[in-house]
Design a protein around this motif. Structure first.
Motif, PDB file in Angstrom:
ATOM      1  N   SER A   4     102.157-112.038  32.838  1.00  9.33           N
ATOM      2  CA  SER A   4     101.039-112.474  32.026  1.00  9.33           C
ATOM      3  C   SER A   4      99.781-111.712  32.425  1.00  9.33           C
TER       4      SER A   4
ATOM      5  N   SER B 144      96.982-112.933  33.640  1.00  6.42           N
ATOM      6  CA  SER B 144      96.405-113.326  34.924  1.00  6.42           C
ATOM      7  C   SER B 144      97.254-112.816  36.085  1.00  6.42           C
TER       8      SER B 144
ATOM      9  N   LYS C  70      92.982-117.773  37.638  1.00  7.65           N
ATOM     10  CA  LYS C  70      92.648-118.155  36.266  1.00  7.65           C
ATOM     11  C   LYS C  70      91.174-117.851  35.965  1.00  7.65           C
TER      12      LYS C  70
ATOM     13  N   GLN D 145      89.745-115.197  33.269  1.00 12.90           N
ATOM     14  CA  GLN D 145      88.863-115.580  32.168  1.00 12.90           C
ATOM     15  C   GLN D 145      87.591-114.733  32.159  1.00 12.90           C
TER      16      GLN D 145
ATOM     17  N   LYS E  22      91.450-109.713  23.312  1.00 15.33           N
ATOM     18  CA  LYS E  22      91.958-110.807  22.485  1.00 15.33           C
ATOM     19  C   LYS E  22      93.298-111.260  23.047  1.00 15.33           C
TER      20      LYS E  22
ATOM     21  N   GLU F 221      95.113-114.631  25.917  1.00 17.16           N
ATOM     22  CA  GLU F 221      94.909-115.733  26.847  1.00 17.16           C
ATOM     23  C   GLU F 221      95.391-115.308  28.227  1.00 17.16           C
TER      24      GLU F 221
ATOM     25  N   ASP G 295      97.448-116.643  30.035  1.00 15.53           N
ATOM     26  CA  ASP G 295      98.876-116.865  30.214  1.00 15.53           C
ATOM     27  C   ASP G 295      99.752-116.097  29.238  1.00 15.53           C
ATOM     28  N   SER G 296      99.137-115.368  28.289  1.00 14.13           N
ATOM     29  CA  SER G 296     100.021-114.676  27.345  1.00 14.13           C
ATOM     30  C   SER G 296     100.629-113.450  28.010  1.00 14.13           C
TER      31      SER G 296
END
Ligand SMILES: Nc1ncnc2c1ncn2[C@@H]1O[C@H](COP(=O)(O)OP(=O)(O)O)[C@@H](O)[C@H]1O
Ligand SMILES: [Mg+2]
Lengths: 333, 497
Positions: free
Chosen positions: B343, B345, B365, B369, B378, B380, B382-383
């Motif tokens: 991911s 992060s 995290k 962010q 674009k 997240e 966790d994506s």
């Protein structure tokens, strides 16, 4: 007198190596085409059980051997289907099949466990059998041992001297280059995976109808051999002759383990039984050390003549796998 | 053989590689196919040789529709193709490579093949030993081998895809002589190139492709300006530039020679100063990638030296270069720079200096962010990384760079990105320059090179120009240099010096 015993023992090594040779050469052919048949361990067990059952039921050794080849070819066809048609990981499919076929053979083999079945007898070759030394060593064997010895040069000539063998090497090395030369990669990969699987499948009946005749389930002593076959294929540099050499080495190590056992009572029997396995792996490591980046880097610091000589040696020892081994090929679209 | 391609179209995922291309090639002639990288030349040729299936379109040979669904079909029609990347077998002997694919019985006639091999080699003046190994050959020799093989299996249409990339000048002259003699013997030849001088010298007719379309044809005498215009297809206003800052030398490259699989680069010299941007221009495969990799310690030079901040780094590992503050962003984003399956992060955690054994999830995290916001990505935290679009992956690579850096090496920083992303990414890169970081980048986009570089190195077939100030270049002059024109000036300069 002890010379005779030694001869008979060495003859036994040749016999015991026969199934490994079939399996190793079958796997070599498949991998030359770019398909890793990782199911080998399961294939050998399933073929051993299946062929024993068939031979027991039909009272025909020939049908038994045929069954072994069919089972080997069938399992290989599944690997080829997964890799060529579905373009999935050969390694994953092969591994699952290795476990699945093993358990299946134990499960399905229950009814015939411990039964006395037919057994391949030795067929001495008339005049040759009485030649001193060579006679007892080579010419009092059974048919499959003769065939295993014949298979080595035959496979070598096929791979390195014939036209189809050249294409076979091509599709494993660089399928795109073979493709532009008109080869149908998918079809050929199927063909050689199945042929290789069938040859390797013969290892099963050679065990259950000759070398370790009968079916004894989990104590048949066949579990693990398939993994060594895979290692020997690599050790053999995908060359039938070198691979056969590895098969003989493995059988010799196993035999030494048995012989040394009474001579070395201090060493637990298990150690000697298991020793051939790490020894084979060690050989593998030595053969492939030249590939490592750090070796290359340290060689670069040596004076030029030494460096060239050493890297030549390493290169000769080094077995480079078919470059496209294990990778699917996408054509056209 | 008279060749007609009718309305050939082919789409890859979202890229329209060929759209409705029609072309007629008369027999016994040399047809040039010209176009910049990605114009669709190789795709068209692969379709013609059966390697790739078109979405639509027809191929006619001598007026009759031909079914070419695989290379085997093409071979039956006598169509042979020399691919851009040599499709031969490096670990084999030349004779085996030569024999592979030739029809025949169980045992190949090696002696006959060796005789044919020698006759062909003699006919064209190629010096090749059938018993040598393919991997000992130069790119030019591998080409010679492949051309001989194609002739031996009876091709009467010969396609050559970028055959002059990576071969030496004498080899090129030999190749051209061979092609001319083959054409005069009745062979039809399709010659694909992005090099103006080759096409102008050799071809009886030229078709120009741009962005998958046939945009024009030309016959000799060729007007270079017209060809360039059709290839690049636009008039571009000169971008405004800043003066190059006279900082201290960050990277100095002294007489570096490199060898790659296809190419050899000789004698590169440049001093990269702090805060400076150096653009590496040239058609793909002209040596830029190897040079950039060598600046990151990935390829060791055959001769010459790399110094970072006066410290000799020649022969050191990529890891050592990284420790000296060099960051390398390769073109194959997902392949070498990012780890598919992890991911966003997790990537940030990986790129941090190692602290402790366990991952501090909360800190990770927070960090992700912040960076995601700062770089306008674009996605997240966790994506998975492969769910990002190309532009966002590129931003991610930038966001992963550590501070402080002395040198950023980046390949195609904005290839395939939309305008918005492009502007954004260069803004971020320039921010770093203001902080004293130098940037060396590869691009096949001439505008990008001229817009953002302080100085430019032009690569052409392994030759490297001396550093040229970007304000002394225009799209036209750079286009010519990339196509191999106007190099005499440098050579004269070298002779004078
Ligand atoms: N196998 C492929 N898969 C996806 N995209 C491709 C493939 N081959 C080519 N392309 C794309 O099609 C376009 C044309 O490529 P190509 O024909 O190789 O151009 P050229 O040879 O003129 O440089 C490019 O944008 C390229 O990225
Ligand atoms: Mg191309």
């Amino acid at each position: 007198m002890s010379g005779d015993i030694l001869l008979i023992s060495l003859a036994g090594v040749l016999t015991a190596a026969a199934p490994v040779i079939f399996a190793v050469i079958g796997e070599t052919i498949s991998e030359r085409a770019g398909i890793i048949n990782l199911s080998m361990n399961g294939t050998i067990l399933l073929a051993a059980m299946g062929s024993f059952t068939v031979a027991l039921a039909t009272k025909s050794l020939i049908l038994g051997f045929l069954a072994g080849a069919l089972i080997g070819g069938f399992v290989a066809a599944i690997v080829a289907f997964a890799s060529v048609t579905l373009r999935q990981s050969q390694v994953a499919v092969g591994f699952v099949l290795a476990v699945l076929c093993r358990d299946l053979s134990y499960f399905l083999g229950n009814p015939v466990m411990g039964e006395a079945g037919p057994r391949l007898s030795s067929s001495p070759i008339p005049l040759a059998a009485s030649i001193p030394i060579l006679g007892p060593l080579l010419f009092r064997q059974d048919v499959m041992t003769y065939l295993s010895i014949l298979l080595i040069p035959l496979a070598w000539v096929f791979v390195f001297r014939t036209r189809p063998g050249l294409v076979l090497r091509g599709i494993g090395e660089k399928p795109s280059a073979a493709y532009v030369r008109g080869a149908n990669i998918g079809r050929l990969r199927y063909r050689y995976a199945v042929i290789g699987g069938a040859i390797a499948g013969l290892a099963g009946p050679i065990y259950s109808l000759s070398v370790k005749a009968g079916w004894k389930g989990t104590i048949s002593g066949l579990d693990g051999i398939g993994w060594i076959v895979l290692a020997v294929t690599i050790f053999g540099g995908w060359n039938p002759v070198r691979a056969a050499f590895g098969a003989y080495l493995f059988s010799l190590l196993q035999w030494l383990g048995l012989v040394l056992q009474p001579a070395m009572p201090g060493v637990p029997a298990q150690v000697l039984q298991v020793a051939p396995f790490p020894l084979m792996i060690l050989t593998l490591l030595l053969v492939n050390v030249g590939n490592a980046e750090w070796v290359e880097r340290s060689l670069a610091r040596l004076p030029e003549p030494t460096r060239r000589w050493l890297s030549k040696l390493l290169r000769a020892m080094n077995a480079t796998p078919p470059a496209a081994l294990g990778t699917p090929f996408e054509d056209g679209e | 053989m008279l060749i007609e391609l009718r309305n050939i179209s082919k789409t890859f995922d979202t890229v329209q590689a060929n759209s409705g291309i029609s072309l007629v090639v008369p027999p016994a002639s040399i047809q040039g196919i010209l176009g910049e990288n990605g114009a669709g030349k190789s795709t068209l040729m692969k379709i013609f040789s059966g390697f790739t299936l078109p979405d639509s379109g027809d191929i006619l040979l001598d007026g009759e529709r031909a079914v070419i669904h695989s290379p085997a079909d093409a071979i039956r029609h006598g169509i042979g193709m020399l691919h851009q990347d040599p499709l031969d077998f490096p670990p084999m002997r030349l004779l085996d490579d030569f024999l592979l694919g030739r029809e025949g019985g169980l045992f190949p006639d090696r002696r006959g093949a060796a005789r044919a091999f020698r006759e062909l080699a003699e006919r064209f003046g190629f010096v090749l030993d059938p018993e040598a190994w393919v991997d000992s050959l130069t790119v030019g020799e591998r080409q010679q081998l492949e051309i001989m093989r194609l002739l031996w299996i009876g091709s009467h249409v010969l396609i050559l895809d970028e055959p002059t990339t990576g071969i030496s000048l004498p080899q090129k002259e030999k190749l051209f002589a061979t092609l001319k003699s083959l054409a005069s013997d009745g062979m039809t030849i399709l010659f694909v190139s992005h090099k103006l001088e080759d096409v102008e010298f050799l071809c009886d007719s030229v078709a120009i492709l741009r962005q998958g379309r046939l945009v024009g044809t030309a016959k000799p005498p060729y007007l270079t300006k017209d060809l360039v215009g059709m290839m690049f297809g636009r008039e571009i206003a000169f971008p405004e530039r800043k003066k190059s800052p006279p900082g201290a030398s960050v990277l100095s490259v002294n007489g570096v020679s490199l060898e790659g699989a296809r190419i050899r680069i000789r004698g590169v010299n440049i001093q990269v100063r702090a805060g400076e941007v150096i653009g590496l221009a040239g058609m793909e495969g002209s040596g830029q990638s190897i040079f950039l990799g060598a600046c990151a310690g990935l390829t060791r030079p055959v001769s010459g030296a790399f110094c970072l901040d006066e410290r000799d780094m020649t022969g050191r590992s990529h890891h050592d270069f990284k420790r000296e503050g060099v960051a390398y962003l390769p073109a194959a984003r997902l392949e070498r720079g990012l780890v598919p399956g992890l991911s966003l992060s997790e990537h940030f955690v990986l790129s941090e200096k190692k602290k402790g054994f366990f991952i501090d999830r909360r800190r990770a995290k927070k960090l992700s962010q912040d960076r995601i916001a700062a770089y306008n990505i674009k996605g997240e935290p966790d994506s998975p990384i492969e769910s990002l679009s190309g532009g966002n992956q590129q931003r991610m690579l930038l966001a992963l760079l550590r501070d402080p850096l002395s040198l950023v090496l980046v390949e195609h920083p904005t290839r395939g990105l939309d305008i918005e992303s492009t502007v954004y990414i260069w803004g971020k890169l320039k921010e770093r320059c203001a902080g004293g970081t130098s940037i060396v980048f590869i691009s096949s986009d001439l505008d990008e090179i001229l817009q953002y570089s302080d100085r430019v190195l032009v690569f052409f077939a392994g030759r490297v120009s001396p550093p040229i100030k970007a304000e002394e270049l225009s799209v036209e002059s750079l286009g010519l240099l990339i196509g191999g024109k106007g190099w005499e000036d440098f050579e004269r300069g070298e002779a004078d010096a």
